[in-house]
Structure formats: C-alpha cells, structure tokens
Scaffold this motif. Sequence first.
Motif, PDB file in Angstrom:
ATOM      1  N   ARG A   1      93.251  32.823  17.208  1.00 36.52           N
ATOM      2  CA  ARG A   1      93.828  32.739  15.860  1.00 36.52           C
ATOM      3  C   ARG A   1      93.868  31.295  15.360  1.00 36.52           C
ATOM      4  NH1 ARG A   1      96.904  35.689  12.242  1.00 36.52           N
ATOM      5  NH2 ARG A   1      98.450  34.478  11.094  1.00 36.52           N
ATOM      6  N   HIS A   2      94.148  30.367  16.278  1.00 35.94           N
ATOM      7  CA  HIS A   2      94.179  28.945  15.906  1.00 35.94           C
ATOM      8  C   HIS A   2      92.946  28.219  16.429  1.00 35.94           C
ATOM      9  CE1 HIS A   2      98.751  29.788  15.895  1.00 35.94           C
ATOM     10  NE2 HIS A   2      98.243  29.994  14.690  1.00 35.94           N
ATOM     11  N   ASN A   3      91.882  28.956  16.529  1.00 35.27           N
ATOM     12  CA  ASN A   3      90.585  28.466  16.991  1.00 35.27           C
ATOM     13  C   ASN A   3      90.653  28.137  18.477  1.00 35.27           C
ATOM     14  OD1 ASN A   3      89.691  28.838  14.330  1.00 35.27           O
ATOM     15  ND2 ASN A   3      90.219  26.734  13.774  1.00 35.27           N
ATOM     16  N   PHE A   4      90.369  26.900  18.873  1.00 34.01           N
ATOM     17  CA  PHE A   4      90.276  26.581  20.301  1.00 34.01           C
ATOM     18  C   PHE A   4      91.647  26.697  20.948  1.00 34.01           C
ATOM     19  CE2 PHE A   4      87.878  24.945  23.802  1.00 34.01           C
ATOM     20  CZ  PHE A   4      88.764  24.209  24.576  1.00 34.01           C
ATOM     21  N   SER A   5      91.729  27.554  21.961  1.00 35.78           N
ATOM     22  CA  SER A   5      92.991  27.759  22.657  1.00 35.78           C
ATOM     23  C   SER A   5      93.110  26.764  23.809  1.00 35.78           C
ATOM     24  CB  SER A   5      93.018  29.196  23.197  1.00 35.78           C
ATOM     25  OG  SER A   5      94.051  29.351  24.142  1.00 35.78           O
ATOM     26  N   GLU A   6      94.318  26.258  23.969  1.00 36.04           N
ATOM     27  CA  GLU A   6      94.599  25.313  25.060  1.00 36.04           C
ATOM     28  C   GLU A   6      94.317  25.955  26.428  1.00 36.04           C
ATOM     29  OE1 GLU A   6      98.742  23.277  26.571  1.00 36.04           O
ATOM     30  OE2 GLU A   6      98.877  25.125  25.375  1.00 36.04           O
ATOM     31  N   TYR A   7      94.559  27.251  26.524  1.00 36.41           N
ATOM     32  CA  TYR A   7      94.343  27.983  27.774  1.00 36.41           C
ATOM     33  C   TYR A   7      93.133  28.893  27.606  1.00 36.41           C
ATOM     34  CZ  TYR A   7      95.136  31.358  31.546  1.00 36.41           C
ATOM     35  OH  TYR A   7      94.976  32.163  32.648  1.00 36.41           O
ATOM     36  N   PRO A   8      92.237  29.051  28.569  1.00 35.91           N
ATOM     37  CA  PRO A   8      92.302  28.420  29.900  1.00 35.91           C
ATOM     38  C   PRO A   8      92.069  26.916  29.811  1.00 35.91           C
ATOM     39  CG  PRO A   8      90.221  29.611  29.637  1.00 35.91           C
ATOM     40  CD  PRO A   8      91.060  29.920  28.431  1.00 35.91           C
TER      41      PRO A   8
ATOM     42  N   TYR B   1      83.823  20.794  25.114  1.00 36.80           N
ATOM     43  CA  TYR B   1      85.123  21.464  25.049  1.00 36.80           C
ATOM     44  C   TYR B   1      86.148  20.628  24.269  1.00 36.80           C
ATOM     45  CZ  TYR B   1      83.197  24.757  28.422  1.00 36.80           C
ATOM     46  OH  TYR B   1      82.408  25.702  29.041  1.00 36.80           O
ATOM     47  N   TRP B   2      86.116  19.321  24.417  1.00 38.05           N
ATOM     48  CA  TRP B   2      87.049  18.485  23.665  1.00 38.05           C
ATOM     49  C   TRP B   2      86.701  18.486  22.181  1.00 38.05           C
ATOM     50  CZ3 TRP B   2      89.039  13.406  26.370  1.00 38.05           C
ATOM     51  CH2 TRP B   2      89.835  13.778  27.471  1.00 38.05           C
ATOM     52  N   HIS B   3      85.432  18.500  21.881  1.00 34.82           N
ATOM     53  CA  HIS B   3      85.009  18.590  20.476  1.00 34.82           C
ATOM     54  C   HIS B   3      85.517  19.913  19.895  1.00 34.82           C
ATOM     55  CE1 HIS B   3      82.785  18.296  16.839  1.00 34.82           C
ATOM     56  NE2 HIS B   3      81.625  18.775  17.235  1.00 34.82           N
ATOM     57  N   ALA B   4      85.407  20.967  20.682  1.00 38.05           N
ATOM     58  CA  ALA B   4      85.882  22.275  20.225  1.00 38.05           C
ATOM     59  C   ALA B   4      87.373  22.243  19.907  1.00 38.05           C
ATOM     60  CB  ALA B   4      85.603  23.345  21.289  1.00 38.05           C
ATOM     61  N   GLY B   5      88.104  21.486  20.701  1.00 35.15           N
ATOM     62  CA  GLY B   5      89.550  21.415  20.515  1.00 35.15           C
ATOM     63  C   GLY B   5      89.998  20.293  19.591  1.00 35.15           C
ATOM     64  N   GLY B   6      89.025  19.595  18.990  1.00 34.56           N
ATOM     65  CA  GLY B   6      89.387  18.514  18.075  1.00 34.56           C
ATOM     66  C   GLY B   6      89.865  17.246  18.782  1.00 34.56           C
ATOM     67  N   ILE B   7      89.635  17.167  20.087  1.00 39.09           N
ATOM     68  CA  ILE B   7      90.133  16.019  20.866  1.00 39.09           C
ATOM     69  C   ILE B   7      89.068  14.925  20.830  1.00 39.09           C
ATOM     70  CG2 ILE B   7      91.100  15.334  23.102  1.00 39.09           C
ATOM     71  CD1 ILE B   7      91.559  18.368  23.623  1.00 39.09           C
TER      72      ILE B   7
ATOM     73  N   ALA C   1      92.749  21.163  15.891  1.00 40.25           N
ATOM     74  CA  ALA C   1      91.913  22.332  16.187  1.00 40.25           C
ATOM     75  C   ALA C   1      91.959  23.371  15.072  1.00 40.25           C
ATOM     76  CB  ALA C   1      92.362  22.974  17.500  1.00 40.25           C
ATOM     77  N   LEU C   2      92.876  23.223  14.140  1.00 40.05           N
ATOM     78  CA  LEU C   2      93.052  24.275  13.135  1.00 40.05           C
ATOM     79  C   LEU C   2      91.892  24.360  12.154  1.00 40.05           C
ATOM     80  CD1 LEU C   2      96.840  23.854  12.324  1.00 40.05           C
ATOM     81  CD2 LEU C   2      95.769  25.882  13.308  1.00 40.05           C
ATOM     82  N   ILE C   3      91.206  23.238  11.934  1.00 45.79           N
ATOM     83  CA  ILE C   3      90.168  23.242  10.903  1.00 45.79           C
ATOM     84  C   ILE C   3      88.994  24.119  11.313  1.00 45.79           C
ATOM     85  CG2 ILE C   3      89.082  21.096  11.739  1.00 45.79           C
ATOM     86  CD1 ILE C   3      88.632  20.353   8.781  1.00 45.79           C
ATOM     87  N   GLU C   4      88.647  24.097  12.594  1.00 46.72           N
ATOM     88  CA  GLU C   4      87.507  24.883  13.059  1.00 46.72           C
ATOM     89  C   GLU C   4      87.373  24.717  14.565  1.00 46.72           C
ATOM     90  OE1 GLU C   4      84.518  22.894  10.783  1.00 46.72           O
ATOM     91  OE2 GLU C   4      84.184  21.357  12.292  1.00 46.72           O
ATOM     92  N   GLU C   5      86.620  25.629  15.178  1.00 49.43           N
ATOM     93  CA  GLU C   5      86.185  25.419  16.547  1.00 49.43           C
ATOM     94  C   GLU C   5      84.678  25.233  16.514  1.00 49.43           C
ATOM     95  OE1 GLU C   5      87.489  27.991  19.705  1.00 49.43           O
ATOM     96  OE2 GLU C   5      85.839  27.367  21.012  1.00 49.43           O
ATOM     97  N   ALA C   6      84.256  24.059  16.905  1.00 52.17           N
ATOM     98  CA  ALA C   6      82.822  23.793  17.008  1.00 52.17           C
ATOM     99  C   ALA C   6      82.407  24.172  18.417  1.00 52.17           C
ATOM    100  CB  ALA C   6      82.544  22.315  16.744  1.00 52.17           C
TER     101      ALA C   6
END
Lengths: 270, 256
Positions: B213-220, A32-38, A102-107
């Motif tokens: 829209r901005h890929n991974f959403s903070e929520y949930p 999940y953190w990878h998905a969010g770029g964290i 996170a803007l570049i992509e969601e992995a």
Amino acid sequence: MTELKRERTLSERIARADAATECEKVMALHCYWHAGGIHREEIEQYWTKRHPLTWAHNFGQMKGVDNYTSCYADAQEANAEAYYKLLEPIYPEVKEVKEKRALIEEAMHLLVTPIIEVAGDGQTVKCLWYTPGCIFSSLTPRKEREGMWIWERYGADFVLEDGRWLFLNLKVCCDIAGMMDEPGWGLSEGPPGPPPDEDGAAEASELSQDAENNDAPRTQGEVSIPGPLHYNLSSTQLPQATPFIPVPYEIFSETYDYATLTGIYEEDAK
Amino acid sequence: MERKYTDDEIIRRVWDVLEIKNLMGRHAYFHAYDMHEAEICELWVSDESHQKTASFGQNWGYQVGIETIRSNYVDQNLAWHRAALSAICEKDSSVAHKSENLGIGTMLIHTLTTPYVEVAGDGRTAQGMWYSPGQVTVAGPDGVECMWMYERYGVDFIREQTGWKIWHMFIGTDFIVHPGTLMRDVPVPDEEASVSAPEGLDITIPMQAYSARHNFSEYPYIPQPYEVFDPKRGNGPEGNPAYKGYGAQTEGGTLQ
C-alpha cells in the motif's frame, strides 16, 4: 580480447571471486535502497570517497558527488516532499509512514543477465546487467494505482576502498519507459531528456504540471554533460551498443569505463 | 560489522553464496515442476529443531512448522489439483480423469532476480533477498486464469549436515495484474483489513504480514552483514514488525 598478464596466486583468485560476489551484492543493495527511496544514505555509504564519480542516464551525465547528490538525493527528497503534501489530505494515514520517501513510488529495477569482470589487479570491477523493471505507485492523488514499465541496462564500475567495494561510475541506459496502461508503451516517439542549450549545459528541468491529474512537478537536477547518451526504443532506432560489454582486463585504465560517453573504444564511437 | 576473513573463509563464503543461489533456483523449479514433496524433503530443513521453527510467510500470515508447511504445500495443493481436474473432466470429456493429468493447464514461473545473499559471520546461517517477477497460470472448469505476479522474497537459510537448507521463507506480493487489465483498475491494498489466505490453507499466524500500500515495504528486511542469526531480523514471524505474538504450536526461533 585482453588477456590477463600473469598467473594469479590462489589468494588473488580467491579475492577476485569474492569481489564478484560483493559487487553483485552492492548492486542489489542499490536496487533495493532505490526502491525504498533510500538515496542519500546510498551515496554516503556505497559510493567512492577517493575518486570523481559519475552517474549517467539517457538525458545526461552528472559528475562528482555534489552534482549527483543534488539530483539523486536533494531533488528526490524535494519531489517526495511535494508528493507527500498532495497525498496527505487524501490519505491521512501517510503521516504515520516511517519512510516517506517511499510513498512517491517503488522503482523496481531487477538485475538479470549479469557480466561481472574483475580486474586482474583485483582493484576494480566492471559490470553489465539488464534491468527489466517497473515503477509503481499504490497511493496516488488520482486514487488509483499507476505503473510504468522501465527496461534499462546498467553499466557499473566498482572500486575497492579500505576493504569495501564502492560504486565509481553508474551508467543507466533506458530502452523502454512507458506507462503500463498506455497502448504501445514499448515504443517512444523520440529521444528523451531535455535538449542541450547553446552553451551545452542543461538547466534544471521540470516536468510540466498536469493540472487535470494533479501531479506534483518534479525536479531533476543539473547535468554536467547533457544527453542524449542513449535512446529509447522507437520504430526507427537502431540497436545500441551501450553500455559497453566488459571484457577481461588487468588494470582499470586498460579498457574504457562507464564514465565514457561513447562505446568501448573510441573508434567504435558513433 | 568489520571482520577479516582468511582465504579459506573467504572462498567458503563465496561458495556458500553460489550454493544458496542454486538452492533457491531449485526451489523455483521444483515449485514449477509440481515437485512439492521432493522440495520439502530435499530443500527445506531436516533437523528436528529447525523443522519446528521453519516457516513460510505470505501477505496473509505465516505457516509455522514443517508439518504445517507440508500439509499446505503438498497435501492441500494436491487437493486443489484433484478438485480442478474433476471439474475440468466434467466439462471437457477429452480430458482423462487420471493422476497423470493432475495440474493440467497450470504453470507457475517465479523467477529470481536481483540476488542479495549475506552469509553470517559465524557461517551457520545466511539471509537472501530476491525480486521475483513471475507469471501464474491455473486451469479450472471455466478456463485458464493467468496473471503477472510481482513479488519480493526474504529467506533465511541454515547450514545442516547435508548442506544449506531453507529455514524461513517469506514471499511478499507487490501486485498481481491479469493480462488485459489496466493497472489503474487493480485495487489498492486496504489499509486495515487482513488479506485472506486461499481457502483450504492452514495459517498458523494469520495477520497482515505484507502490503504494498505504501510501495516498498520495510519488511522483509534488506539483509545486512551480521555475525549470528537474530530472529527479530529474520524472515520468520518474529522478524515482522507487525507481529504481535506467537501461537501455541512452536517454541520460538532461537538458534540452538
């Protein structure tokens, strides 16, 4: 198969059950953190502080926190910054986005088919997952969605430090990486990654900029040991037994770990 | 949160995680098997105070209160099945118009992957997150519509007398692709416009609750270790950073 060497107390068995649950959580958190770029925070909070860590993909292995940070955090942030600069003139709203990485992509690396093997001594865990996933981008310079199917396997070692389960080694073996909109996305034409140069150390590689599509060039970071360590699926690719399937073990050194570049036992190495 | 647990507490918590995963697995199969009434009765909260604050959220907003959820998930779903069956029978006389054929041609598979389950320090609640790569196939008079549907679940669970129950469920849809459609032709979610709920659903709090829209959403929110439940970090409407205020029908989500 290695047998555990002694009968465990109830307390030890409880601790091992807890270890399996906690390592599953840490691996999910990575996803999940990878998905969010964290990325940087993950290295800081969920990777070993006491042991030399490794991270590997088809293209090579990175050894040590500095090497890994240069790829997984520094290069990632540079890529994200470059991508943001491409997006901002087209979509001014992105100025207000809190997590710009996170803007570049969601992995979206899913975790399925787990094997979670806790050491007899309760100090380490060796795990294997399939990760049939995708990487998608909603906002792109081309103003259209993009997606890639990416099916991989994760071999992960965890170590217990100060009551917390942390990553020690993570080996990612990619089988399929193909753009969703391309025909034949499941098959590649050859091994991925940069070829090793003469002294065996791969230089930082850059994907060539596609001027027509206006992609930002991406940096990857140096590897300590170049690949290929695993091959994408192709019409001539034999089944690959990497990462190895974990088996019950007593102490960490008893079986090979996921820093190993070959099979589970040297005699099985190709 | 640093807390040392006894062996009894540790094994209880490990078992809690297993039970919660089973509960979510049951949700997935009950939904696929069209057992919505049974799901509400057996898997969702049964204590009256919890039922008032139960919620089910999707991209277009929240249904709040177990009766609202039931009226949508059971009654409206049945109404859709009936309408679809009538229309199918009118076009295809080989399909008999009988209750056994309700749901004909429908298959809803929402898998559960990447589980992250965090049990509260006080053991009374838990939070879970899953990725759900799924497929949805529904039949209508014009044929069958199929789609790949990639989603993320954030769920609050609460321990009742009879075991763990679903309390707040949020499902954010990241993308839907029909077979044969190119990803580049799937519209990017709008910046401002609210997504409309399917016709017939009673949405207590209509809002843009989720967007990729901005890929991974903070929520949930990705669960973190916690001691007691906080609705502002939960998977009900109060936890949504875009939530602006409550409707008139519920009294809030504070754990009594």
